[in-house]
Design a protein around this motif. Structure first.
Motif, PDB file in Angstrom:
ATOM      1  N   LYS A 248       3.499  -9.594  -8.521  1.00  0.00           N
ATOM      2  CA  LYS A 248       3.606  -8.779  -9.725  1.00  0.00           C
ATOM      3  C   LYS A 248       2.249  -8.634 -10.405  1.00  0.00           C
ATOM      4  CE  LYS A 248       5.932  -8.642 -14.222  1.00  0.00           C
ATOM      5  NZ  LYS A 248       6.895  -9.331 -15.119  1.00  0.00           N
ATOM      6  N   LEU A 250      -0.690  -8.870  -8.991  1.00  0.00           N
ATOM      7  CA  LEU A 250      -1.532  -8.020  -8.158  1.00  0.00           C
ATOM      8  C   LEU A 250      -1.150  -6.544  -8.302  1.00  0.00           C
ATOM      9  CD1 LEU A 250      -1.733 -10.168  -4.891  1.00  0.00           C
ATOM     10  CD2 LEU A 250      -3.532  -9.808  -6.581  1.00  0.00           C
ATOM     11  N   THR A 251       0.146  -6.258  -8.449  1.00  0.00           N
ATOM     12  CA  THR A 251       0.591  -4.879  -8.651  1.00  0.00           C
ATOM     13  C   THR A 251       0.082  -4.315  -9.965  1.00  0.00           C
ATOM     14  OG1 THR A 251       2.596  -5.353  -7.379  1.00  0.00           O
ATOM     15  CG2 THR A 251       2.611  -3.384  -8.757  1.00  0.00           C
ATOM     16  N   LEU A 253      -2.559  -5.336 -11.559  1.00  0.00           N
ATOM     17  CA  LEU A 253      -4.001  -5.163 -11.419  1.00  0.00           C
ATOM     18  C   LEU A 253      -4.324  -3.878 -10.658  1.00  0.00           C
ATOM     19  CD1 LEU A 253      -6.836  -6.329 -11.842  1.00  0.00           C
ATOM     20  CD2 LEU A 253      -6.544  -7.606  -9.712  1.00  0.00           C
ATOM     21  N   THR A 254      -3.532  -3.582  -9.636  1.00  0.00           N
ATOM     22  CA  THR A 254      -3.735  -2.347  -8.877  1.00  0.00           C
ATOM     23  C   THR A 254      -3.522  -1.116  -9.745  1.00  0.00           C
ATOM     24  OG1 THR A 254      -3.005  -3.463  -6.855  1.00  0.00           O
ATOM     25  CG2 THR A 254      -2.978  -1.065  -6.842  1.00  0.00           C
ATOM     26  N   LEU A 255      -2.481  -1.157 -10.583  1.00  0.00           N
ATOM     27  CA  LEU A 255      -2.229  -0.027 -11.492  1.00  0.00           C
ATOM     28  C   LEU A 255      -3.349   0.118 -12.510  1.00  0.00           C
ATOM     29  CD1 LEU A 255       1.605  -0.445 -12.124  1.00  0.00           C
ATOM     30  CD2 LEU A 255       0.470   1.324 -10.772  1.00  0.00           C
ATOM     31  N   ILE A 257      -6.431  -0.589 -12.141  1.00  0.00           N
ATOM     32  CA  ILE A 257      -7.605  -0.012 -11.479  1.00  0.00           C
ATOM     33  C   ILE A 257      -7.356   1.442 -11.090  1.00  0.00           C
ATOM     34  CG2 ILE A 257      -9.082  -0.212  -9.429  1.00  0.00           C
ATOM     35  CD1 ILE A 257      -8.597  -3.218  -9.495  1.00  0.00           C
ATOM     36  N   MET A 258      -6.116   1.777 -10.789  1.00  0.00           N
ATOM     37  CA  MET A 258      -5.796   3.118 -10.302  1.00  0.00           C
ATOM     38  C   MET A 258      -5.996   4.178 -11.385  1.00  0.00           C
ATOM     39  SD  MET A 258      -2.226   4.503  -8.696  1.00  0.00           S
ATOM     40  CE  MET A 258      -1.452   4.444 -10.341  1.00  0.00           C
ATOM     41  N   THR A 261      -9.612   5.147 -11.903  1.00  0.00           N
ATOM     42  CA  THR A 261     -10.030   5.794 -10.652  1.00  0.00           C
ATOM     43  C   THR A 261      -9.516   7.225 -10.592  1.00  0.00           C
ATOM     44  OG1 THR A 261      -9.997   3.642  -9.530  1.00  0.00           O
ATOM     45  CG2 THR A 261      -9.957   5.599  -8.144  1.00  0.00           C
ATOM     46  N   THR A 294      -7.433   2.806 -19.174  1.00  0.00           N
ATOM     47  CA  THR A 294      -7.205   1.385 -18.887  1.00  0.00           C
ATOM     48  C   THR A 294      -6.674   0.664 -20.112  1.00  0.00           C
ATOM     49  OG1 THR A 294      -8.994   1.424 -17.267  1.00  0.00           O
ATOM     50  CG2 THR A 294      -8.303  -0.730 -18.081  1.00  0.00           C
TER      51      THR A 294
END
Length: 306
Positions: A248, A250-251, A253-255, A257-258, A261, A294
């Motif tokens: 969770k 890591l998910t 964190l991915t969002l 960063i996304m 980006t 962010t």
């Protein structure tokens, strides 16, 4: 390997090749030594091989010239065993004038205060069984301590390594429970056959104490085994929950960063869009938009947590 031992004048069991031995200890006997035991001392070949078999149950047999018994004892634990506590068999062959002991591995059979004063062959046999029960209790304490340490590691673990260690400890307890049950049957048979083995009244009293101590050891092994087995599913759930929490994070964190980006990628497209490179503030505006996206995601996530 063969060791010869005798009882000194002060009742201590000592090793001396020069004296007339009373006790012969064969450790991992060679084929020649086995043949000597079978031919010279009339020891049954099957019983001799059973003394070296770790899976053999404890038993008592009466032969024409001797009494044969097999009892279970804990095997010496080593680091390469990887949390697996093993059980070994020991063969005892009681003659009128000597005692022959056969083991598959080197073991501290005569250590401790018990053997500071012995009086007879029967006394040595009972003290060996007593030493085995005490050794089981020592290993049970070690297993319980290891299980407690591994449980603390499981609370933060995300892999199956520590669960497998607990499974190994549980397997060891099953072996110990089976061994103590088998030794209990042997002790009862010794009590019922006391007259045939020339046990003194003092020896019979020791047998009663051994039966009580072995029952306590068996109950302790049973309790530890039940506790480990009953809590295994809960510990597996803890590991799975720890893994889900990390996934969770890591998910999220991915969002996080996304989003920036996506903002930067949008303004980098090779089409006509606002804030082209001719605008001197375009870089800082795009950077600010990425940071704001962010920040908006973090605020939204924090609000949902509350």
């Amino acid at each position: 390997m063969l060791r010869r031992m005798y009882i000194s004048d002060n009742g201590k069991l000592q090793e001396d090749d020069k004296a007339e031995p009373l006790v012969y200890v064969y450790t991992a006997p060679t084929d020649e030594e086995k043949r000597q035991l079978i031919e010279q001392y009339k020891i049954d070949e099957h019983t001799l091989n059973s003394s070296l078999d770790p899976d053999e149950l404890s038993r008592l047999e009466f032969e024409p010239e001797h009494v044969a018994m097999i009892f279970k004892r804990p095997k010496h634990y080593a680091a390469e065993d990887n949390f697996l506590f093993k059980v070994a068999s020991t063969g005892i062959f009681m003659f009128k004038d000597r005692l022959i002991i056969v083991t598959a591995d080197e073991a501290p059979l005569f250590e401790g205060r018990l053997f500071m004063k012995v009086q007879s062959i029967q006394d040595i046999v009972l003290k060996m069984i007593n030493r085995s029960i005490f050794h089981f209790l020592e290993h049970l304490k070690a297993i319980n301590s290891l299980a407690g340490s591994i449980e603390q590691l499981i609370s933060t673990s995300m892999e199956n390594k520590y669960l497998l260690n607990l499974f190994t400890l549980e397997k060891s307890l099953v072996y110990y429970l089976n061994a103590t049950n088998s030794n209990g049957v042997l002790i009862e048979r010794l009590k019922n056959s006391a007259s045939k083995i020339d046990f003194s009244p003092e020896n019979i009293e020791i047998l009663d104490d051994l039966a009580i101590e072995n029952n306590q050891c068996r109950e302790q092994a049973n309790i530890y085994s039940q506790v480990l087995a009953s809590m295994m599913d809960a510990r597996a759930s803890i590991v799975a929950n720890n893994l889900n929490i990390r996934i969770k994070m890591l998910t999220l964190l991915t969002l996080a960063i996304m989003l920036p980006t996506f903002v930067v990628s949008y303004f980098s497209m090779n089409v006509k869009i606002p804030l082209e490179a001719s605008n001197p503030m375009s870089f800082w505006i795009i950077t600010a938009l990425a940071l704001l996206s962010t920040l908006a995601f973090v605020l939204l996530w924090w609000r949902r947590r509350l």
